[in-house]
Design an enzyme around this catalytic site. Sequence first.
Site, PDB file in Angstrom:
ATOM      1  N   TYR A 109      -0.611  -9.903   0.855  1.00  0.00           N
ATOM      2  CA  TYR A 109       0.538  -9.254   1.772  1.00  0.00           C
ATOM      3  C   TYR A 109       0.423  -9.836   3.140  1.00  0.00           C
ATOM      4  O   TYR A 109      -0.644 -10.122   3.416  1.00  0.00           O
ATOM      5  CB  TYR A 109       0.423  -7.536   1.651  1.00  0.00           C
ATOM      6  CG  TYR A 109      -1.161  -7.147   2.089  1.00  0.00           C
ATOM      7  CD1 TYR A 109      -1.116  -6.877   3.488  1.00  0.00           C
ATOM      8  CD2 TYR A 109      -1.748  -6.763   1.218  1.00  0.00           C
ATOM      9  CE1 TYR A 109      -2.302  -6.322   3.775  1.00  0.00           C
ATOM     10  CE2 TYR A 109      -3.170  -6.250   1.706  1.00  0.00           C
ATOM     11  CZ  TYR A 109      -3.315  -5.988   2.940  1.00  0.00           C
ATOM     12  OH  TYR A 109      -4.439  -5.730   3.508  1.00  0.00           O
ATOM     13  N   TYR A 167       0.853  -1.292  -0.038  1.00  0.00           N
ATOM     14  CA  TYR A 167       0.009   0.020  -0.081  1.00  0.00           C
ATOM     15  C   TYR A 167       0.813   1.217   0.094  1.00  0.00           C
ATOM     16  O   TYR A 167       1.944   1.428   0.609  1.00  0.00           O
ATOM     17  CB  TYR A 167      -0.884   0.081   1.225  1.00  0.00           C
ATOM     18  CG  TYR A 167      -2.006  -1.024   1.054  1.00  0.00           C
ATOM     19  CD1 TYR A 167      -3.425  -0.488   0.653  1.00  0.00           C
ATOM     20  CD2 TYR A 167      -2.091  -2.256   1.634  1.00  0.00           C
ATOM     21  CE1 TYR A 167      -4.444  -1.385   0.872  1.00  0.00           C
ATOM     22  CE2 TYR A 167      -2.787  -3.070   1.530  1.00  0.00           C
ATOM     23  CZ  TYR A 167      -4.072  -2.562   1.315  1.00  0.00           C
ATOM     24  OH  TYR A 167      -5.171  -3.345   1.437  1.00  0.00           O
ATOM     25  N   HIS A 175     -10.745  -2.783  -1.546  1.00  0.00           N
ATOM     26  CA  HIS A 175     -11.600  -2.163  -0.543  1.00  0.00           C
ATOM     27  C   HIS A 175     -12.592  -1.155  -1.465  1.00  0.00           C
ATOM     28  O   HIS A 175     -12.362  -0.435  -2.102  1.00  0.00           O
ATOM     29  CB  HIS A 175     -10.637  -1.137   0.462  1.00  0.00           C
ATOM     30  CG  HIS A 175      -9.780  -1.635   1.230  1.00  0.00           C
ATOM     31  ND1 HIS A 175     -10.193  -2.243   2.618  1.00  0.00           N
ATOM     32  CD2 HIS A 175      -8.538  -2.159   1.292  1.00  0.00           C
ATOM     33  CE1 HIS A 175      -9.086  -2.670   3.398  1.00  0.00           C
ATOM     34  NE2 HIS A 175      -8.249  -3.074   2.406  1.00  0.00           N
ATOM     35  N   ARG A 191      -3.048 -11.646   3.866  1.00  0.00           N
ATOM     36  CA  ARG A 191      -4.396 -11.302   3.560  1.00  0.00           C
ATOM     37  C   ARG A 191      -4.688 -11.633   2.207  1.00  0.00           C
ATOM     38  O   ARG A 191      -3.880 -11.414   1.283  1.00  0.00           O
ATOM     39  CB  ARG A 191      -4.667  -9.670   3.419  1.00  0.00           C
ATOM     40  CG  ARG A 191      -4.556  -9.138   4.785  1.00  0.00           C
ATOM     41  CD  ARG A 191      -5.687  -9.210   5.756  1.00  0.00           C
ATOM     42  NE  ARG A 191      -7.141  -9.739   5.247  1.00  0.00           N
ATOM     43  CZ  ARG A 191      -7.929  -8.965   4.753  1.00  0.00           C
ATOM     44  NH1 ARG A 191      -7.754  -7.644   4.733  1.00  0.00           N
ATOM     45  NH2 ARG A 191      -9.264  -9.302   4.119  1.00  0.00           N
ATOM     46  N   HIS A 231      -7.350  -8.342  -2.527  1.00  0.00           N
ATOM     47  CA  HIS A 231      -8.865  -7.740  -2.317  1.00  0.00           C
ATOM     48  C   HIS A 231      -8.762  -6.255  -2.578  1.00  0.00           C
ATOM     49  O   HIS A 231      -7.591  -5.424  -2.483  1.00  0.00           O
ATOM     50  CB  HIS A 231      -9.456  -7.695  -0.722  1.00  0.00           C
ATOM     51  CG  HIS A 231      -8.081  -7.201   0.131  1.00  0.00           C
ATOM     52  ND1 HIS A 231      -7.203  -7.743   0.703  1.00  0.00           N
ATOM     53  CD2 HIS A 231      -8.179  -5.935   0.668  1.00  0.00           C
ATOM     54  CE1 HIS A 231      -6.500  -7.021   1.786  1.00  0.00           C
ATOM     55  NE2 HIS A 231      -7.239  -5.946   1.635  1.00  0.00           N
TER      56      HIS A 231
END
Lengths: 177, 235
Positions: free
Chosen positions: B145, B106, B160, B155, B158
């Site tokens: 990640y 991120y 958000h 995780r 995905h």
Amino acid sequence: MSNKQTPSQTVGPYFAYGLTPEQYLYDFKQLVTNQMVNPINTDNIITITGKVFDGENQPISDAMVEIWQNDGEKQLFGRFGTGTDPENRFIFHTIKPNSVDSQAPHLSVILFMRGQLIHTYTRIYFSDEVVLNAKDTVLISVPEERKATLMAQQKSPGTYEFNIYMQGDKETVFFDI
Amino acid sequence: MSSIIYNLFDREVQPPYLSPQYKSTVLRAPSKPLVVLKQSLSELSGPLFGDFKLGALDHDLTKNSIKNGEPIGERIVVHGKVLNENGQPIPHTLIEIWQANSCGRYVHKVDQHNAPLDPNFLGAGRCMTDKDGNYKFYTIKPGAYPWGNHPNAWRPNHIHFSLFGANITNRLVTQMYFPGDPLLAHDPIFLSVPPKGRDLLVSQFDLNAAEPDFALAYRFDFVLRGHNATPFENK
């Protein structure tokens, strides 16, 4: 297709560059800020600050607070993350809504954070609206000992403090709306 | 005056506040029961974003943050429809997305995962649904990640999503997953959803919406909270 509700998932720790980018100094235009009205041409502006505390009374640094208000005349919306203030406060500048449908003036709060799989709703009432608060049907429905959790405390004219406690003796009233 | 009442969260498919396998819920879940509130003007209205000017590339994450080249990774189309439980499409509602890059990193300053940032990929975007409730994004397929929930926790891929809908009862923040991801079976956040709701969070591979020589596609529809039918409806 299914008409079952899409399940909620946590906002996670990394929402800021998508939802509050300019507040966190990311290079992406922000649609919604904590400046819910323009102060230059607004009388009666108020500032509401507070923190969101976890079950160990630690301020939460990765919560996102949204505020909605609609008194039939003015519809205002704001959004602020708790990760930029040195004390992890949220800060909103708005005006106090009028009483509508015989409810006391209030703001609706939608609260998101890492560690919350589905958002919570609460309301902010104002400590200086004693007469209207006493007649407010929502406040009347809240157990007496918990009413104070919904009350923004006036610190000085135009300045209010509203802390949110996720758990414990002071746990904020959250609503099933 | 309308007598519309919006449905509450459907606890058959919605996750609980407390889900101890996802450790951060333990100190952040309300411990007292929610107080039922009679819906008023405050709940039956919400922000409308019709007068906001979205940027021309806000919906295209493959282009909206280019500095010196194309972002690295697999381009995808993510599209679908926003409806409510009554099956009514939700037109002109704001959708915001954010995600990791193709390496699982991120942009957020707090993310310390030792995977490369992509100078040409921010990972944030937004769009409005059209008059029929349809939306469409272009992006890069996000990577998996690691996270600190438990040893060797990862995780699943995905994206958000944040949606508004008709009023503040419709507010939804969620995550869209990808079909066949082996990490889903090990992810406490995904598994916090009751079994009946889990498939609703997995997008469908959609070859028909793929753009030849450019991008594969996934379809993901949203269902926001609906309302009681009243005699005045559909008149």
